[in-house]
Design a protein around this motif. Structure first.
Motif, short mmCIF file in Angstrom:
data_model
loop_
_atom_site.label_atom_id
_atom_site.label_comp_id
_atom_site.label_asym_id
_atom_site.label_seq_id
_atom_site.Cartn_x
_atom_site.Cartn_y
_atom_site.Cartn_z
N THR A 21 -3.67 -10.76 0.36
CA THR A 21 -3.86 -10.36 -1.03
C THR A 21 -5.15 -9.56 -1.20
OG1 THR A 21 -2.64 -12.31 -1.77
CG2 THR A 21 -4.06 -11.23 -3.40
N ALA A 22 -6.19 -9.97 -0.50
CA ALA A 22 -7.45 -9.21 -0.55
C ALA A 22 -7.27 -7.82 0.03
CB ALA A 22 -8.55 -9.97 0.20
N ARG A 23 -6.54 -7.70 1.14
CA ARG A 23 -6.29 -6.38 1.74
C ARG A 23 -5.48 -5.53 0.77
NH1 ARG A 23 -3.30 -7.36 6.29
NH2 ARG A 23 -1.41 -6.97 5.19
N TRP A 24 -4.48 -6.09 0.14
CA TRP A 24 -3.68 -5.37 -0.83
C TRP A 24 -4.57 -4.90 -1.98
CZ3 TRP A 24 -2.78 -6.46 -5.99
CH2 TRP A 24 -1.84 -5.63 -6.62
N GLY A 25 -5.50 -5.75 -2.42
CA GLY A 25 -6.42 -5.38 -3.50
C GLY A 25 -7.29 -4.20 -3.13
N VAL A 26 -7.80 -4.20 -1.90
CA VAL A 26 -8.61 -3.07 -1.44
C VAL A 26 -7.76 -1.79 -1.44
CG1 VAL A 26 -9.80 -2.07 0.57
CG2 VAL A 26 -10.24 -4.44 -0.09
N GLY A 27 -6.54 -1.90 -0.92
CA GLY A 27 -5.66 -0.73 -0.86
C GLY A 27 -5.21 -0.24 -2.22
N SER A 28 -5.22 -1.12 -3.22
CA SER A 28 -4.77 -0.76 -4.57
C SER A 28 -5.89 -0.24 -5.45
CB SER A 28 -4.15 -1.99 -5.25
OG SER A 28 -3.04 -2.42 -4.53
N TRP A 29 -7.12 -0.40 -5.01
CA TRP A 29 -8.27 0.03 -5.80
C TRP A 29 -8.49 1.52 -5.56
CZ3 TRP A 29 -13.72 -2.55 -5.07
CH2 TRP A 29 -14.55 -2.15 -6.10
N THR A 30 -7.98 2.34 -6.45
CA THR A 30 -7.94 3.79 -6.27
C THR A 30 -9.30 4.40 -5.99
OG1 THR A 30 -6.04 3.85 -7.74
CG2 THR A 30 -7.11 5.94 -7.28
N ALA A 31 -10.31 4.04 -6.76
CA ALA A 31 -11.65 4.63 -6.56
C ALA A 31 -12.18 4.30 -5.17
CB ALA A 31 -12.61 4.13 -7.62
N LEU A 32 -11.93 3.08 -4.70
CA LEU A 32 -12.39 2.68 -3.38
C LEU A 32 -11.62 3.40 -2.29
CD1 LEU A 32 -14.29 0.84 -1.77
CD2 LEU A 32 -12.50 -0.90 -1.83
N THR A 33 -10.30 3.49 -2.43
CA THR A 33 -9.51 4.16 -1.39
C THR A 33 -9.87 5.64 -1.30
OG1 THR A 33 -7.64 4.50 -2.90
CG2 THR A 33 -7.58 2.55 -1.51
N GLU A 34 -10.19 6.27 -2.43
CA GLU A 34 -10.61 7.68 -2.39
C GLU A 34 -11.97 7.81 -1.72
OE1 GLU A 34 -10.40 8.98 -6.45
OE2 GLU A 34 -8.21 9.01 -6.44
N ALA A 35 -12.86 6.86 -1.98
CA ALA A 35 -14.19 6.89 -1.37
C ALA A 35 -14.12 6.64 0.13
CB ALA A 35 -15.09 5.85 -2.04
N LEU A 36 -13.14 5.86 0.57
CA LEU A 36 -13.01 5.50 1.98
C LEU A 36 -12.14 6.46 2.78
CD1 LEU A 36 -12.57 1.62 1.67
CD2 LEU A 36 -14.63 2.88 2.36
N ASP A 37 -11.60 7.48 2.14
CA ASP A 37 -10.70 8.42 2.83
C ASP A 37 -11.52 9.51 3.53
OD1 ASP A 37 -8.69 10.02 3.77
OD2 ASP A 37 -8.01 10.67 1.78
N PRO A 38 -11.51 9.52 4.87
CA PRO A 38 -12.26 10.55 5.58
C PRO A 38 -11.51 11.88 5.66
CG PRO A 38 -11.24 9.06 7.14
CD PRO A 38 -10.92 8.54 5.77
N GLY A 39 -10.49 12.04 4.85
CA GLY A 39 -9.71 13.27 4.86
C GLY A 39 -8.38 13.12 5.56
N TRP A 40 -8.06 11.92 5.96
CA TRP A 40 -6.79 11.68 6.65
C TRP A 40 -5.65 11.49 5.66
CZ3 TRP A 40 -9.46 7.31 9.78
CH2 TRP A 40 -10.27 7.87 10.78
N GLY A 41 -5.96 11.09 4.43
CA GLY A 41 -4.94 10.83 3.44
C GLY A 41 -4.29 9.48 3.66
N GLY A 42 -3.50 9.05 2.71
CA GLY A 42 -2.79 7.79 2.84
C GLY A 42 -3.73 6.60 2.90
N SER A 43 -3.30 5.60 3.65
CA SER A 43 -4.06 4.35 3.71
C SER A 43 -4.95 4.24 4.94
CB SER A 43 -3.09 3.17 3.67
OG SER A 43 -2.29 3.15 4.84
N ALA A 44 -5.00 5.26 5.78
CA ALA A 44 -5.73 5.16 7.05
C ALA A 44 -7.22 4.84 6.86
CB ALA A 44 -5.55 6.44 7.86
N GLY A 45 -7.88 5.51 5.94
CA GLY A 45 -9.31 5.26 5.72
C GLY A 45 -9.58 3.85 5.24
N PRO A 46 -8.89 3.40 4.19
CA PRO A 46 -9.10 2.02 3.74
C PRO A 46 -8.73 0.98 4.80
CG PRO A 46 -8.06 3.28 2.00
CD PRO A 46 -8.10 4.16 3.23
N VAL A 47 -7.68 1.22 5.57
CA VAL A 47 -7.30 0.28 6.63
C VAL A 47 -8.38 0.23 7.71
CG1 VAL A 47 -5.64 -0.16 8.49
CG2 VAL A 47 -4.83 0.36 6.19
N LEU A 48 -8.93 1.39 8.06
CA LEU A 48 -10.04 1.42 9.01
C LEU A 48 -11.21 0.59 8.48
CD1 LEU A 48 -11.51 2.48 11.56
CD2 LEU A 48 -12.14 4.49 10.21
N ALA A 49 -11.56 0.79 7.21
CA ALA A 49 -12.68 0.05 6.61
C ALA A 49 -12.40 -1.45 6.58
CB ALA A 49 -12.95 0.57 5.20
#
Length: 156
Positions: A21-49
């Motif tokens: 549930t915590a992982r889903w929350g991180v992936g659903s938090w748009t501002a955070l996922t945009e901040a964690l995206d190194p330009g790969w798009g999708g969920s790769a950046g947040p999953v790496l983090a």
């Protein structure tokens, strides 16, 4: 082999539900996922983090539980359950494949290499940080312990 008792299964399942549930929350938090995206798009950046942060927490947890075992269900609930549910190898594998299939071979290769290297480094930093913070000497390999908890063979 982990003990086969219902309490351990319940601890792992409950922890897994919290972690996932915590992982889903991180992936659903748009501002955070945009901040964690190194330009790969999708969920790769947040999953790496998530995988790197979860590995750091695992390093802290393993060291703490090695010296302060606490309740017999602490390791299965916190380690296997929460942190196992929070981190994700399957999404990492899927994202690496998706990047590769989309023709993003450089992004796929960097993601494929960075994830395990940074996760192992983060775990190592967690181990070192916990020992330094608490003033404990680093344990030897024989002291490592088992995240499933005491085994039946140990008579515990």
């Amino acid at each position: 082999m982990p003990p086969r008792e219902p309490a351990v299964l319940v601890a792992v399942a409950a922890g897994g539900a919290v972690g996932a549930t915590a992982r889903w929350g991180v992936g659903s938090w748009t501002a955070l996922t945009e901040a964690l995206d190194p330009g790969w798009g999708g969920s790769a950046g947040p999953v790496l983090a998530v995988n790197v942060f979860g590995s750091f927490l695992m390093g802290l947890l393993v060291c703490w539980l090695l010296r302060r075992p606490g309740h017999r269900l602490a390791r299965p609930f916190l380690g296997t359950g929460i942190l196992g549910g929070f981190t994700t190898f399957s999404t990492f594998a899927y994202d690496a494949h998706s990047l590769w299939s989309a023709g993003e071979s450089a992004a796929a290769a960097s993601y494929f290499i960075l994830t395990p290297v940074l996760a192992i480094l983060a775990c190592w930093i967690g181990v070192r940080a916990m020992h330094r913070f608490l003033g404990w000497p680093l344990p030897g390999e024989a002291d490592a312990g088992d995240l499933f908890g005491p085994t039946e063979e140990a008579g515990v």
